[in-house]
Design a protein around this motif. Structure first.
Motif, PDB file in Angstrom:
ATOM      1  N   ARG A  76      54.794  56.380  49.770  1.00 33.50           N
ATOM      2  CA  ARG A  76      55.498  56.064  48.325  1.00 33.50           C
ATOM      3  C   ARG A  76      56.869  56.005  47.920  1.00 33.50           C
ATOM      4  O   ARG A  76      57.490  57.145  48.766  1.00 33.50           O
ATOM      5  N   PRO A  77      58.134  54.953  48.118  1.00 29.72           N
ATOM      6  CA  PRO A  77      59.162  55.198  47.781  1.00 29.72           C
ATOM      7  C   PRO A  77      59.390  56.126  46.502  1.00 29.72           C
ATOM      8  O   PRO A  77      58.831  55.151  45.282  1.00 29.72           O
ATOM      9  N   ARG A 116      64.279  56.774  50.644  1.00 31.92           N
ATOM     10  CA  ARG A 116      62.828  56.601  50.445  1.00 31.92           C
ATOM     11  C   ARG A 116      62.241  57.553  49.620  1.00 31.92           C
ATOM     12  O   ARG A 116      61.977  57.384  48.910  1.00 31.92           O
ATOM     13  N   GLN A 160      61.607  48.573  39.758  1.00 32.86           N
ATOM     14  CA  GLN A 160      60.582  49.029  38.957  1.00 32.86           C
ATOM     15  C   GLN A 160      60.870  49.118  38.267  1.00 32.86           C
ATOM     16  O   GLN A 160      59.727  48.727  37.235  1.00 32.86           O
ATOM     17  N   ASN A 173      58.982  55.547  57.017  1.00 33.60           N
ATOM     18  CA  ASN A 173      57.619  56.218  56.464  1.00 33.60           C
ATOM     19  C   ASN A 173      57.343  57.650  56.465  1.00 33.60           C
ATOM     20  O   ASN A 173      57.345  58.622  56.306  1.00 33.60           O
ATOM     21  N   ASN A 198      63.558  51.800  44.158  1.00 33.34           N
ATOM     22  CA  ASN A 198      64.552  52.171  45.479  1.00 33.34           C
ATOM     23  C   ASN A 198      64.883  51.366  46.110  1.00 33.34           C
ATOM     24  O   ASN A 198      64.248  50.142  46.774  1.00 33.34           O
ATOM     25  N   ASP A 226      59.794  46.829  52.491  1.00 37.41           N
ATOM     26  CA  ASP A 226      58.999  46.430  51.899  1.00 37.41           C
ATOM     27  C   ASP A 226      59.079  44.982  51.505  1.00 37.41           C
ATOM     28  O   ASP A 226      57.673  44.176  51.422  1.00 37.41           O
ATOM     29  N   ARG A 227      59.835  44.221  50.470  1.00 31.88           N
ATOM     30  CA  ARG A 227      59.743  42.938  50.138  1.00 31.88           C
ATOM     31  C   ARG A 227      59.647  41.466  51.154  1.00 31.88           C
ATOM     32  O   ARG A 227      59.669  41.226  50.998  1.00 31.88           O
ATOM     33  N   LYS A 262      63.867  43.543  43.949  1.00 31.65           N
ATOM     34  CA  LYS A 262      62.846  44.243  42.868  1.00 31.65           C
ATOM     35  C   LYS A 262      63.143  45.702  42.501  1.00 31.65           C
ATOM     36  O   LYS A 262      63.785  46.153  43.003  1.00 31.65           O
ATOM     37  N   THR A 287      64.577  51.134  49.852  1.00 33.45           N
ATOM     38  CA  THR A 287      64.464  50.484  51.035  1.00 33.45           C
ATOM     39  C   THR A 287      63.303  49.783  50.428  1.00 33.45           C
ATOM     40  O   THR A 287      62.971  48.995  51.719  1.00 33.45           O
ATOM     41  N   GLU A 288      62.415  49.834  49.508  1.00 30.88           N
ATOM     42  CA  GLU A 288      61.398  48.878  49.106  1.00 30.88           C
ATOM     43  C   GLU A 288      61.872  47.259  48.836  1.00 30.88           C
ATOM     44  O   GLU A 288      61.909  46.515  49.499  1.00 30.88           O
ATOM     45  N   ASN A 289      63.425  47.308  48.852  1.00 31.06           N
ATOM     46  CA  ASN A 289      64.535  45.880  48.971  1.00 31.06           C
ATOM     47  C   ASN A 289      65.251  45.750  50.527  1.00 31.06           C
ATOM     48  O   ASN A 289      65.143  43.969  50.209  1.00 31.06           O
TER      49      ASN A 289
END
Length: 633
Positions: free
Chosen positions: A234-235, A140, A36, A104, A61, A68-69, A34, A63-65
């Motif tokens: 929010r990352p 993050r 952005q 978080n 970011n 979150d994903r 992912k 940490t999204e990968n």
């Protein structure tokens, strides 16, 4: 998800594609993540000026990968399992949902203390879940994490804090290792007394609850700062080339090097290498026994497995507590499928006897990994026979802090294995052997210096605050090549065996230490006039530390040796204590004053029958005196 190779034919195909069109190859892998904002170009590089960029202008970011994903499809799957120090204590698990919430909360806690994008945060913590959580929390919010192994001394910690100009230190009260409670916070207090002037706050996790000294001006408890925070954060959007972390590694000069890794390339390569080297499958339990204070823990406890949506284990304790069956008991308890450890641990457990692994059901093991140093043949066979029962291939991985991820390794059930050989390069990695003049040796059955001729996504970008040092250490020896510092041999089939360091770095139990760093510490002892340190073959550690010391003390005895070891422990940490100390009247030096270390290495290794030409020495007579006093093992 990044490609997972399933056959030898596919490996050959992927490898050829990665060499023939690296940009297309890595674009395909990077696009599985992912972003952005998509990247404009795959790679821009120049080894001569050391300017390497991957996935240019991509925004993400990590940490999204990592977290979150995965929530939609595997939110309730265990992301992390923690096995505590005590065998009678309950293990703890975090699903991907739970880990994201904890990260978080911690990220919001760090922000409440003024930590923001670009700030450096130093960790000095035991192997507890909060270490993993806080490292990911830094990523993050875009803070740069730098984990220092919690066995280093206060001075070593201060050196790293000051070099990074860190804003915060995160530690625990105590570190539990085996029968010991080690005062971690006390070491941080000592470091703060020495230096650490950039530090604004020290965040302390209550691990044991034992008493600690406290400064209301600086110290704060994790429970007060983190626990009640919101679980939504929010990352921070990062550029692909923004710094993710600094990890300090010893060099051949005294000052540790801050190896810098960046967000985008490190993300792509650690996931790709993890999935392929360990052949992780959905539902597997993967365990790397490393400490997160080393690169192995970064890449293959945290980032690689989480990016791949795996279940990763971390362990607080030691392999021999409460007995030599601890590793195998944990493997049985959790039905571990992939097990990754160091040759030092394998040799230590092998020495305790075959009866320990024989007590446990290890049938779930599918892959055995080795990391930190080349594994010797005897240990390889024991690992293969007694742990893997001949059914779990050994991946003898070669890589470095500077490479970020595994470079050479068998792929289990895909490429062959051969004792003492790391095997073949992963797709995207282009190793070459060169002679001392830099000429590339293209034939098989050759020995030379191991270099890499094309960049890879997770490679070092710089040494923190000193780009020229990075160029000098890794890119100045040979034109347009990354020099690993290792010698290697390529066999008739193209497999590579890494022989070991060719510079003044010793690899003790998989931990690299510069000889200059150890010598500097020894020289702090008041009676030491001069010292020279070399490595020698050690049956458990791989390499031991042998110190030749000129001292002004009237009594050269075991008590003085103990004082010297105490000094080294104080300056660096117990891991750097010399295994052998020989008091000498002089050191073999050239007329320019340089210590001829090859002679000392041979003497330390009981290999001094043929020392070569010593006529160029300023003091050739000293060699025989040193030989006579050598410690024979």
């Amino acid at each position: 998800m990044t490609t997972q190779i399933k056959s030898r034919a596919q490996y050959l195909e992927e490898y050829a594609a990665s060499v023939n069109d690296p940009e297309a190859f890595w674009r395909k892998e990077a696009e599985t993540f992912k972003w952005q904002q998509p990247f404009d170009a795959v790679v821009d590089w120049d080894f001569r000026e050391l300017n390497v960029k991957w996935f240019l202008n991509g925004k993400l970011n990590i940490t999204e990968n990592c977290l979150d994903r995965h929530i939609e499809n595997r939110g309730d799957q265990l992301a992390l399992i923690w096995e505590p120090n005590g065998a009678d204590e309950a293990s703890k698990g975090y699903t991907y949902k739970e880990l994201l919430a904890e990260v978080n909360r911690c990220a919001n806690g760090l922000k409440s203390k003024g930590v923001q994008k670009g700030d450096r945060v130093i960790f000095y913590m035991p192997m507890i879940p909060e270490l993993a959580i806080a490292v990911l929390a830094c990523a993050r919010i875009g803070a740069i994490h730098s984990v220092v192994f919690a066995g280093f001394s206060a001075q070593a910690l201060t050196d790293r804090v000051d070099d990074a100009e860190a804003k915060m230190i995160i530690c625990a009260d105590y570190n539990r290792r085996g029968y010991k409670n080690i005062p971690v916070k006390q070491v941080v207090d000592e470091a703060m007394d020495i230096g650490c002037n950039s530090v604004e706050s020290v965040l302390v996790f209550k691990n044991t609850g034992d008493e600690v000294n406290w400064s209301d001006d600086v110290d704060c408890w994790w429970s007060d700062i983190v626990t009640d925070q919101s679980d939504i954060c929010r990352p921070e959007i990062m550029d692909s080339e923004d710094v993710l972390f600094i990890l300090y590694t010893s060099g051949s000069t005294g000052k540790p090097k801050g190896v810098v890794h960046t967000c985008g390339g490190y993300m792509v390569y650690t996931c790709y290498s993890f999935r392929n080297v360990f052949q992780y499958q959905e539902g597997d339990i993967y365990w790397c026994t490393a400490d997160i204070g080393w690169i192995t823990g970064h890449s293959y406890i945290l980032y690689g497995p989480l990016l791949a949506g795996a279940t990763s284990m971390m362990f607080e304790g030691v392999p021999t507590y409460p007995d030599a069956g601890r590793f195998w008991a944990i493997c049985e308890k959790h039905r571990v499928n992939q097990f990754y450890t160091a040759p030092t641990a394998i040799r230590a457990l092998m020495a305790r006897g075959d009866e320990w692994p024989a007590k446990y059901d290890l049938s779930a093991l599918k892959v055995l990994g080795s990391v930190g140093e080349p594994i010797n043949e005897e240990a390889w066979h024991w690992y293969n026979d007694k742990i893997g029962k001949g059914k779990a291939p050994i991946v003898d991985t070669w890589w470095q802090t500077e490479t970020g991820g595994i470079m050479l390794s068998p792929l289990p059930h895909i490429t062959d294995t051969k004792p003492t050989y790391a095997g073949y390069p992963l797709p995207g990695i282009q190793p070459v052997l060169v002679n001392s003049d830099g000429k590339i040796l293209n034939d098989n059955n050759v020995e030379g210096l191991l270099c890499i001729k094309f960049p890879w996504p997770s490679m070092i970008r710089t040494t923190y605050g000193d780009h020229n040092r990075c160029k000098e250490v890794y890119f100045s020896m040979f034109d347009n090549l990354y020099f690993t510092g290792d010698g290697a041999r390529r066999d008739e089939d193209g497999r590579i065996r890494v022989i070991g360091r060719v510079d003044d770095v010793i690899n003790v139990s998989g931990h690299r230490m510069g000889t200059a760093e150890v010598e500097n510490a020894i020289n702090e002892q008041e009676s030491v006039i001069e010292s020279a340190v070399v490595g020698y073959p050690h049956p458990i550690k791989g390499q031991g530390i042998y110190a030749f010391i000129i001292s002004s003390a009237k009594k050269l005895d075991d008590e003085l040796k103990l004082e010297i070891c105490k000094t080294v422990s104080k300056e660096i940490g117990p891991i750097a204590k010399p295994d052998c100390i020989q008091f000498v009247d002089g050191l073999p030096k050239t007329r320019s004053g340089k210590i001829m270390r090859r002679i000392l290495r041979k003497i330390a290794s009981d290999d001094d029958a043929h020392l070569g030409d010593i006529s160029t020495l300023l003091n050739p007579d000293i060699v025989e005196l040193i030989k006579k006093g050598a410690i024979r093992r």
